[in-house]
Design a protein around this motif. Structure first.
Motif, mmCIF file in Angstrom:
data_model
loop_
_atom_site.group_PDB
_atom_site.id
_atom_site.type_symbol
_atom_site.label_atom_id
_atom_site.label_comp_id
_atom_site.label_asym_id
_atom_site.label_seq_id
_atom_site.Cartn_x
_atom_site.Cartn_y
_atom_site.Cartn_z
ATOM 1 N N PRO A 143 0.828 -1.207 0.000
ATOM 2 C CA PRO A 143 0.000 0.000 0.000
ATOM 3 C C PRO A 143 0.865 1.261 0.000
ATOM 4 C CG PRO A 143 -0.760 -1.540 1.678
ATOM 5 C CD PRO A 143 0.540 -2.078 1.134
ATOM 6 N N THR A 144 0.518 2.191 -0.839
ATOM 7 C CA THR A 144 1.319 3.409 -0.962
ATOM 8 C C THR A 144 0.518 4.521 -1.640
ATOM 9 O OG1 THR A 144 3.304 4.371 -1.996
ATOM 10 C CG2 THR A 144 2.293 2.548 -3.171
ATOM 11 N N THR A 145 0.911 5.755 -1.368
ATOM 12 C CA THR A 145 0.431 6.849 -2.209
ATOM 13 C C THR A 145 1.092 6.645 -3.567
ATOM 14 O OG1 THR A 145 2.334 8.246 -1.696
ATOM 15 C CG2 THR A 145 0.412 8.449 -0.251
ATOM 16 N N ARG A 146 0.549 7.296 -4.606
ATOM 17 C CA ARG A 146 1.177 7.205 -5.922
ATOM 18 C C ARG A 146 1.270 8.613 -6.493
ATOM 19 N NH1 ARG A 146 -1.595 2.078 -8.833
ATOM 20 N NH2 ARG A 146 0.130 2.339 -10.310
ATOM 21 N N ALA A 147 1.796 8.717 -7.685
ATOM 22 C CA ALA A 147 1.840 10.051 -8.290
ATOM 23 C C ALA A 147 1.424 9.959 -9.745
ATOM 24 C CB ALA A 147 3.221 10.662 -8.158
ATOM 25 N N LEU A 148 0.721 10.979 -10.161
ATOM 26 C CA LEU A 148 0.138 10.996 -11.508
ATOM 27 C C LEU A 148 1.081 11.625 -12.521
ATOM 28 C CD1 LEU A 148 -2.527 10.312 -12.900
ATOM 29 C CD2 LEU A 148 -3.336 12.601 -12.325
ATOM 30 N N ALA A 149 1.852 12.591 -12.078
ATOM 31 C CA ALA A 149 2.732 13.270 -13.031
ATOM 32 C C ALA A 149 3.860 13.981 -12.298
ATOM 33 C CB ALA A 149 1.937 14.281 -13.845
#
Ligand code: AMP
Ligand code: MG
Length: 479
Positions: A143-149
């Protein structure tokens, strides 16, 4: 034209929880990377142009009300009441087709009332590290935050040296940290109750009809359990977070705020990835303990709502969950699906051997999945194969009790151990290329890390254990 809309559900909280802040636009900006996989998953129909506008803080074409969140937290064991989003803004929520709200958070957006002496900015180096590491963990099922750009610019930011400015568009269902609860409790019982209600309505609507005490108990239990599962996975994948402060802990049990993290090269249980962490508070083998310490601090915020016994129940959930999950995660790495009484010893003995001989952690498992005879690469990597003989015999006996053939067993190992890993020297190589304006390695690795168990022929040279000079790089907090 209709403006793309980002709602801002955080505004329903009392205004002590945030400040309205506009980003400091990033000049001469350029999109470095778009996370197409995440974009598709959330069905985000934003053009590259719109994503660049968001990343560079040009929000005129967006209907949004950015805010900096206020929180506090324990940093390296000491309470700091002055924290908050010092260089990130919560732009608002994107609602996906299943009606799930996703926070869009712009990291590196400029100064806020919580910036203290900082410049509110982020550099290309640290944004690349967070961008890739969060995809790496997601790819490994953590589980983790992610990034879009990710975007950069010609602006330079002063760190130890001048570095290119960059921003990261971080995405997760919640930017609420343990430190938010610490802050709310420090303000007063009413603020704490409002925050608990907010979190229940947003993330646990199934508990809406419970009493306040039941809600608080469920929430604390849930956070303890999710945190324990996350850390069990870190241990199994050989990941050292580096800055496990309570303001860097998400209430959803997601890996959050990537700084000087490292994936193992050689296994070393005392490994400290953050060279500012002189005491080793956040060393690899301390992570499980610090996880419970953080949960204890969080539980302190619930002390006026819950009885001591209820708090202990939640902390016990952490311990039980961690122990169970660590074992089952490690068994998966060994291609073992079921759990038997002596499995704990099998794992403990292996960890002891890996630690004694400081073997490359990822290479060991990959080669175990490819072993076929005495001359195999696995035996060649062992300095004294004789010392492993007993362990291999125990493993063989144990595997016989599993269903399927030897080949099936090996395939399970290969399916659960990555062929490529974001080792620090690799991240460094990608950063150096990006700083020269070549973003190809970054984008190539982004895609590869999203399916880490597959063979990636074009990255073959990175599938070996690194050379001595490339091993065990540790980094400072500077970001
Ligand atoms: P971190 O160690 O990145 O989790 O940051 C700890 C605290 O310092 C958080 O409140 C951050 O918002 C703040 N912070 C970190 N870097 C900066 C910066 N360059 N400018 C302003 N605040 C920062
Ligand atoms: Mg942080």
């Amino acid at each position: 034209m209709i403006k793309p809309h980002l709602s801002q559900n955080y505004l329903t909280l009392p205004n002590c929880f945030y400040s309205h802040v506009s980003p400091e636009p990033m000049q001469n900006s350029q999109l470095v990377s778009v996370n197409q996989l995440l974009k598709d998953k959330l069905n985000i129909n934003l053009s590259d142009e719109s994503l660049l506008d968001l990343c560079s803080g040009q929000l005129q074409t967006f209907n949004c009300q950015p805010i900096a969140q206020k929180y506090t937290g324990h940093q390296f064991g000491y309470y700091n009441p002055q924290l908050g989003d010092g260089r990130g803004l919560l732009l608002g929520q994107w609602i996906d087709q299943t009606n799930t709200a996703w926070d869009f958070h712009l990291k590196g957006a400029g100064r806020t009332p919580y910036s203290r002496s900082g410049d509110g900015r982020a550099v290309l180096r640290s944004t690349i590290r967070e961008y890739l590491a969060s995809e790496a963990l997601a790819g490994l099922g953590v589980p983790t935050t992610r990034a879009l750009a990710l975007a950069t610019s010609t602006e330079q930011v002063r760190r130890e040296i001048m570095e290119p400015r960059a921003t990261l568009l971080r995405v997760t269902q919640s930017h609420i940290r343990f430190g938010h609860f610490q802050y709310a409790a420090s303000v007063g019982p009413d603020e704490l109750e409002v925050l608990i209600n907010f979190v229940i309505n947003k993330h646990f609507p199934q508990w809406a009809n419970l009493t306040y005490i039941e809600q608080a108990q469920n929430l604390l239990n849930d956070i303890c359990i999710k945190t324990a599962k996350m850390i069990a996975k870190w241990q199994a994948i050989g990941f050292n977070h580096g800055v496990m402060n309570t303001d860097n802990f998400s209430i959803l049990g997601e890996t959050f705020d990537y700084g000087p993290f490292a994936f193992f090269d050689d296994f070393n249980s005392d490994y400290i990835c953050n060279h500012s962490d002189t005491e080793g508070r956040y060393a690899y083998d301390q992570q499980a303990k610090i996880g419970v310490w953080n949960c204890q601090v969080l539980a302190g915020s619930f002390a006026d709502i819950l009885e001591e016994e209820e708090i202990n129940t939640a902390l016990n959930h952490y311990v039980i969950t961690y122990n169970q999950h660590y074992i089952s995660e490690m068994l998966l790495k060994l291609g073992i699906n079921s759990l038997q009484e002596n499995d704990k010893d099998l794992i403990g003995d292996l960890v002891g051997l890996l630690n004694k001989y400081q073997l490359d952690y990822h290479q060991f498992f990959r080669l175990l999945g490819q072993v076929n005879n005495e001359q195999s690469d696995l035996y060649n990597m062992l300095p004294t194969p004789g010392d492993f003989k007993g362990w291999f015999e125990n493993l063989n006996e144990r595997v016989k009790q599993e269903e399927g053939s030897f080949t099936d067993w090996q395939q399970r190992i290969l399916d659960n151990n990555p062929s490529i890993v974001l080792r620090n020297y690799i991240a460094q190589m990608i950063i150096e290329q990006a700083e020269k304006g070549n973003f190809d390695p970054l984008n190539e690795w982004l895609t590869a890390l999203q399916s880490p168990f597959k063979e990636h022929q074009h990255l073959h040279q990175y599938q070996q254990a690194p050379s001595l000079t490339n091993k065990g790089l540790s980094l400072s907090c500077s970001s």
